[in-house]
Enzyme design. Sequence first.
Site, PDB file in Angstrom:
ATOM      1  CG  HIS A  75      -9.857  -9.167  -3.396  1.00 35.45           C
ATOM      2  ND1 HIS A  75      -9.453  -8.100  -2.950  1.00 35.45           N
ATOM      3  CD2 HIS A  75      -9.721  -9.942  -2.090  1.00 35.45           C
ATOM      4  CE1 HIS A  75      -8.695  -8.030  -1.337  1.00 35.45           C
ATOM      5  NE2 HIS A  75      -9.003  -9.264  -1.075  1.00 35.45           N
ATOM      6  CG  ASN A 101      -8.856  -5.055  -5.395  1.00 30.08           C
ATOM      7  OD1 ASN A 101      -9.001  -5.949  -4.475  1.00 30.08           O
ATOM      8  ND2 ASN A 101      -9.822  -4.870  -6.125  1.00 30.08           N
ATOM      9  CG  HIS A 200      -6.971 -14.507   6.055  1.00 33.57           C
ATOM     10  ND1 HIS A 200      -7.737 -13.430   6.882  1.00 33.57           N
ATOM     11  CD2 HIS A 200      -7.188 -14.263   4.603  1.00 33.57           C
ATOM     12  CE1 HIS A 200      -8.274 -12.757   5.936  1.00 33.57           C
ATOM     13  NE2 HIS A 200      -7.903 -13.068   4.605  1.00 33.57           N
TER      14      HIS A 200
END
Length: 331
Positions: A75, A101, A200
């Site tokens: 991020h 976020n 992931h």
Amino acid sequence: MAMQLVLLFLVILKLTSAFATTLNDAYGGDTGCPFGTDIYQYTCPEAEAIIFSWVEQAVSQDSRMAASLLRLHFHDCFGCDASVLLDDTQDFVGEKTAGPNLNSLRGFEVIDQIKSELELVCPQTVSCADILATVARDSVLLSGGPTWEVQMGRKDGMTASKEAANNNIPAPNSTVDVLTAKFENVGLTLKDMVALSGSHTIGKARCSTVSSRLQSSSDSDNQYVNIDFIASLQQLCSGTDINNRVAHLDLATPATFDNQYYINLLSGEGLLQSDQALVNGNDQARQIVETYVENPFAFFEDFKDSMLKMGSLGSLTQSNGEIRRDCRTIN
């Protein structure tokens, strides 16, 4: 004993790495990139051992922290300047309250601990951005995944952009076309996108991010729709208070960095719509997924390469950066 293991890890890393010493070498020609693997060799030789020690401690106390620290780096890029770490103040708006976020990112206190020790050992030397890149690598390694030599030399940004965070970070309901476009906008390929999506394979996501996935059962003609999985997801993520409920991104091996994520996609068990879209929405993406299912080593190699590429983003715009004393605030 723990410190001996850390030092042994670093020695093995130096001996076995097949990557070029700098990203200039790795990605061809003079890109203007200032990175290298020996930036702190003389100015802060203990840096990587200190970072590894804190990450190891954090992950041992909470296995989910590995995914959280990896996600912080994701991020922070596509700029890789530690802007995601900056706190809001009365006259400054950071990125922590951006949609992707807010109530999602975690692990900031681990970065604080690392930075505090580094400032004692070698003041104002190791950037917060380099810390983020290194904890990402260490988190993958400690979860059973591959390792690589982190390219160092990033500067910490002097500003942040909540708008950019909202616009550039892919949403959990993104299509393959949207995902590919966002990655290509910063110089990454569809293959990079599919490989990096493999992050992931560890971690969790809030139920509020899977709402579009709950509708997938209506597309019963799709061979990758798993009615039983959708039903179990609907049971977990229905009702009230879904913002505080979480689900494993990889139900089979939730704390292990492996290729199970891709196996799940072919079984219709991708948690996020943007995950499952990799096999539903694009033949080329699906073929890469199938390759990683058959050959986990190929996934590890591509993931390492793509992490290096992603980690170099923004390097050409960091001439006005700094080395923060506190990762949460500009000097």
